[in-house]
Design a protein around this motif. Structure first.
Motif, PDB file in Angstrom:
ATOM      1  N   ILE A  36      14.879   5.833  -7.057  1.00  0.00           N
ATOM      2  CA  ILE A  36      13.912   6.919  -7.254  1.00  0.00           C
ATOM      3  C   ILE A  36      14.426   8.140  -6.503  1.00  0.00           C
ATOM      4  CG2 ILE A  36      11.556   7.725  -6.858  1.00  0.00           C
ATOM      5  CD1 ILE A  36      10.681   4.765  -6.870  1.00  0.00           C
ATOM      6  N   LEU A  37      14.567   9.252  -7.191  1.00  0.00           N
ATOM      7  CA  LEU A  37      14.930  10.517  -6.554  1.00  0.00           C
ATOM      8  C   LEU A  37      13.651  11.253  -6.174  1.00  0.00           C
ATOM      9  CD1 LEU A  37      17.729  11.853  -8.954  1.00  0.00           C
ATOM     10  CD2 LEU A  37      17.972  10.351  -6.962  1.00  0.00           C
ATOM     11  N   PHE A  38      13.584  11.722  -4.926  1.00  0.00           N
ATOM     12  CA  PHE A  38      12.436  12.528  -4.500  1.00  0.00           C
ATOM     13  C   PHE A  38      12.872  13.982  -4.345  1.00  0.00           C
ATOM     14  CE2 PHE A  38       9.908  14.704  -1.288  1.00  0.00           C
ATOM     15  CZ  PHE A  38       8.660  14.592  -1.869  1.00  0.00           C
ATOM     16  N   LEU A  39      12.173  14.893  -5.047  1.00  0.00           N
ATOM     17  CA  LEU A  39      12.502  16.316  -5.055  1.00  0.00           C
ATOM     18  C   LEU A  39      11.374  17.113  -4.399  1.00  0.00           C
ATOM     19  CD1 LEU A  39      13.703  16.643  -8.788  1.00  0.00           C
ATOM     20  CD2 LEU A  39      14.959  15.752  -6.799  1.00  0.00           C
ATOM     21  N   HIS A  40      11.703  17.839  -3.338  1.00  0.00           N
ATOM     22  CA  HIS A  40      10.716  18.654  -2.624  1.00  0.00           C
ATOM     23  C   HIS A  40      10.427  19.943  -3.388  1.00  0.00           C
ATOM     24  CE1 HIS A  40      13.623  21.701  -1.352  1.00  0.00           C
ATOM     25  NE2 HIS A  40      14.461  20.726  -1.078  1.00  0.00           N
ATOM     26  N   GLY A  41       9.420  20.666  -2.931  1.00  0.00           N
ATOM     27  CA  GLY A  41       9.011  21.891  -3.593  1.00  0.00           C
ATOM     28  C   GLY A  41       9.522  23.161  -2.922  1.00  0.00           C
ATOM     29  N   PHE A  42       8.989  24.293  -3.354  1.00  0.00           N
ATOM     30  CA  PHE A  42       9.340  25.613  -2.834  1.00  0.00           C
ATOM     31  C   PHE A  42       8.899  25.717  -1.374  1.00  0.00           C
ATOM     32  CE2 PHE A  42       8.307  30.311  -2.677  1.00  0.00           C
ATOM     33  CZ  PHE A  42       9.618  30.736  -2.722  1.00  0.00           C
ATOM     34  N   SER A 118      23.367  -3.135  -3.961  1.00  0.00           N
ATOM     35  CA  SER A 118      23.954  -2.324  -5.019  1.00  0.00           C
ATOM     36  C   SER A 118      22.837  -1.519  -5.669  1.00  0.00           C
ATOM     37  CB  SER A 118      24.660  -3.195  -6.063  1.00  0.00           C
ATOM     38  OG  SER A 118      23.742  -4.099  -6.654  1.00  0.00           O
ATOM     39  N   LEU A 119      23.187  -0.338  -6.125  1.00  0.00           N
ATOM     40  CA  LEU A 119      22.207   0.569  -6.730  1.00  0.00           C
ATOM     41  C   LEU A 119      22.466   0.667  -8.222  1.00  0.00           C
ATOM     42  CD1 LEU A 119      22.346   3.452  -4.086  1.00  0.00           C
ATOM     43  CD2 LEU A 119      20.886   1.417  -4.102  1.00  0.00           C
ATOM     44  N   ASP A 120      21.392   0.673  -8.988  1.00  0.00           N
ATOM     45  CA  ASP A 120      21.493   0.752 -10.439  1.00  0.00           C
ATOM     46  C   ASP A 120      21.376   2.207 -10.876  1.00  0.00           C
ATOM     47  OD1 ASP A 120      21.473   0.485 -13.146  1.00  0.00           O
ATOM     48  OD2 ASP A 120      19.790  -0.927 -13.230  1.00  0.00           O
ATOM     49  N   ALA A 121      22.513   2.867 -11.031  1.00  0.00           N
ATOM     50  CA  ALA A 121      22.516   4.292 -11.377  1.00  0.00           C
ATOM     51  C   ALA A 121      22.177   4.542 -12.839  1.00  0.00           C
ATOM     52  CB  ALA A 121      23.876   4.897 -11.047  1.00  0.00           C
ATOM     53  N   SER A 122      21.972   3.475 -13.599  1.00  0.00           N
ATOM     54  CA  SER A 122      21.531   3.642 -14.985  1.00  0.00           C
ATOM     55  C   SER A 122      20.023   3.502 -15.103  1.00  0.00           C
ATOM     56  CB  SER A 122      22.217   2.613 -15.882  1.00  0.00           C
ATOM     57  OG  SER A 122      21.779   1.294 -15.557  1.00  0.00           O
ATOM     58  N   SER A 123      19.362   3.234 -13.981  1.00  0.00           N
ATOM     59  CA  SER A 123      17.906   3.070 -13.967  1.00  0.00           C
ATOM     60  C   SER A 123      17.332   3.917 -12.840  1.00  0.00           C
ATOM     61  CB  SER A 123      17.539   1.597 -13.771  1.00  0.00           C
ATOM     62  OG  SER A 123      16.127   1.420 -13.831  1.00  0.00           O
ATOM     63  N   ILE A 124      17.154   5.197 -13.145  1.00  0.00           N
ATOM     64  CA  ILE A 124      16.719   6.166 -12.138  1.00  0.00           C
ATOM     65  C   ILE A 124      15.336   6.702 -12.496  1.00  0.00           C
ATOM     66  CG2 ILE A 124      17.207   8.444 -11.139  1.00  0.00           C
ATOM     67  CD1 ILE A 124      20.168   7.856 -11.466  1.00  0.00           C
ATOM     68  N   PHE A 283       5.953   3.248 -11.042  1.00  0.00           N
ATOM     69  CA  PHE A 283       7.369   2.883 -11.032  1.00  0.00           C
ATOM     70  C   PHE A 283       7.563   1.370 -11.172  1.00  0.00           C
ATOM     71  CE2 PHE A 283       8.201   7.063  -8.755  1.00  0.00           C
ATOM     72  CZ  PHE A 283       8.924   7.610  -9.806  1.00  0.00           C
ATOM     73  N   GLN A 284       6.690   0.589 -10.562  1.00  0.00           N
ATOM     74  CA  GLN A 284       6.811  -0.865 -10.697  1.00  0.00           C
ATOM     75  C   GLN A 284       6.610  -1.314 -12.154  1.00  0.00           C
ATOM     76  OE1 GLN A 284       3.906  -1.972  -7.587  1.00  0.00           O
ATOM     77  NE2 GLN A 284       5.528  -3.183  -6.637  1.00  0.00           N
ATOM     78  N   SER A 285       5.776  -0.607 -12.869  1.00  0.00           N
ATOM     79  CA  SER A 285       5.484  -0.969 -14.256  1.00  0.00           C
ATOM     80  C   SER A 285       6.543  -0.453 -15.234  1.00  0.00           C
ATOM     81  CB  SER A 285       4.111  -0.413 -14.682  1.00  0.00           C
ATOM     82  OG  SER A 285       3.084  -1.001 -13.923  1.00  0.00           O
ATOM     83  N   HIS A 286       7.203   0.670 -14.879  1.00  0.00           N
ATOM     84  CA  HIS A 286       8.021   1.350 -15.884  1.00  0.00           C
ATOM     85  C   HIS A 286       9.491   1.554 -15.517  1.00  0.00           C
ATOM     86  CE1 HIS A 286       3.834   2.703 -16.748  1.00  0.00           C
ATOM     87  NE2 HIS A 286       4.218   2.470 -17.974  1.00  0.00           N
ATOM     88  N   LEU A 287       9.853   1.269 -14.265  1.00  0.00           N
ATOM     89  CA  LEU A 287      11.247   1.453 -13.877  1.00  0.00           C
ATOM     90  C   LEU A 287      11.828   0.094 -13.511  1.00  0.00           C
ATOM     91  CD1 LEU A 287      13.512   3.530 -13.309  1.00  0.00           C
ATOM     92  CD2 LEU A 287      12.703   3.650 -10.947  1.00  0.00           C
ATOM     93  N   LYS A 288      12.657  -0.429 -14.385  1.00  0.00           N
ATOM     94  CA  LYS A 288      13.208  -1.786 -14.211  1.00  0.00           C
ATOM     95  C   LYS A 288      14.656  -1.707 -13.755  1.00  0.00           C
ATOM     96  CE  LYS A 288       9.298  -3.318 -15.815  1.00  0.00           C
ATOM     97  NZ  LYS A 288       8.296  -3.909 -14.921  1.00  0.00           N
TER      98      LYS A 288
END
Length: 288
Positions: A36-42, A118-124, A283-288
């Motif tokens: 999961i990428l977290f992006l901050h705001g302005f 290991s990180l799954d870079a195809s599932s972000i 994310f638990q429901s939709h990011l596998k």
């Protein structure tokens, strides 16, 4: 569950550091963890307030969470102080979007990794707050590696936020100034920021890019948001073409769901706890 944290950076397209924290659960063996990428705001940064604690909580659910500072956000090695206002002054939406792509490429190239996992870079998945939510929408349309989206207090159309005073400043002086309400700093924003958003609107504006989305999308907003109206979330939800989409409106809280910087409480305020729980479940429901 214990959570590990790695802090490092990857170079942006102009060789500026994109600082990040990578959070991941201990004792996961060789699991191929979704990211999961977290992006901050302005006027934001990855270490603001309760954001690090929220990233840890999401990680406990079985994710690697990468919280990143945009390369031009104006916060340097201190991680919490706006000590690079020359960079902040030219932080464009285009550069923010490109920074997300740079991080995704680094994940795919194994330039970002944890210890013993290991990180799954195809599932972000991507999670963005405020302007970061705006960028998260555009990134979800831009990068096929992103499979799931959550926004917090997101802006729908950044070009609707430029005031007449700001535009006049840019036309007359090439720069406008804003005050950071928390620090009292006067922060410059150069005309290039405005021009980039106007000239590349079809590519950058969330309300346009959200129409391209087919991935699961959750839009979370507070009905009491004093900075960005919850109608922005309603607009994003309405324009989103994904079959699996949801909007969650939180009553009686502000733009950061009753959290502040610094965050020193032992537990989340109830509205923010509700937001984090909803995000984790999505994310638990939709990011596998």
């Amino acid at each position: 569950m214990e959570v590990k944290k790695i802090s490092d950076s990857v170079p942006s397209a102009e060789n500026l550091p994109i600082y990040y924290h990578l959070y991941y659960p201990e004792n996961r063996g060789e699991d191929n963890l979704p990211v999961i990428l977290f992006l901050h705001g302005f006027k934001g940064f990855k270490d603001w307030g309760a954001f690090p604690d929220a990233c840890r909580e999401l990680s406990k659910a079985g994710f690697a969470v990468l919280a990143m500072n945009f390369s031009l956000n104006g916060v340097g090695e201190s991680m919490t102080e706006f000590d690079q206002l020359d960079l902040f002054a030219r932080e464009t939406l285009s550069q923010d979007l490109e920074d997300v792509g740079t991080v995704i490429k680094a994940l795919k190239d194994n330039d970002i990794t944890g210890q013993d996992i290991s990180l799954d870079a195809s599932s972000i998945g991507v999670l963005g707050h405020s302007r970061g939510g705006h960028t998260a929408v555009a990134a979800s349309a831009e990068y096929p590696e992103i499979k799931c989206l959550v926004t917090w207090s997101a802006v729908a159309d950044y070009n609707a936020r430029w005031s007449d005073e700001m535009i006049n400043d840019w036309e007359e002086k090439g720069v406008t100034e804003i005050k950071n309400g928390r620090t009292g700093q006067i922060m410059p924003v150069k005309e290039v920021v405005y021009k980039d958003a106007i000239e590349n609107a079809d590519h950058l504006m969330a309300v346009k890019r959200v129409q391209e989305l087919e991935l699961p999308a959750l839009f979370v907003h507070s009905k009491g948001d004093e900075a960005v109206s919850y109608s922005e979330a309603e607009k994003l939800y309405e324009h989103c073409n994904a079959q699996d989409k949801e909007i969650k409106l939180i009553p009686d809280s502000g733009h950061t769901f009753n959290t502040a910087h610094p965050f020193e409480a032992d537990k989340f305020p109830e509205p923010f706890a509700e937001v984090v729980n909803a995000t984790q479940e999505w994310f638990q429901s939709h990011l596998k």
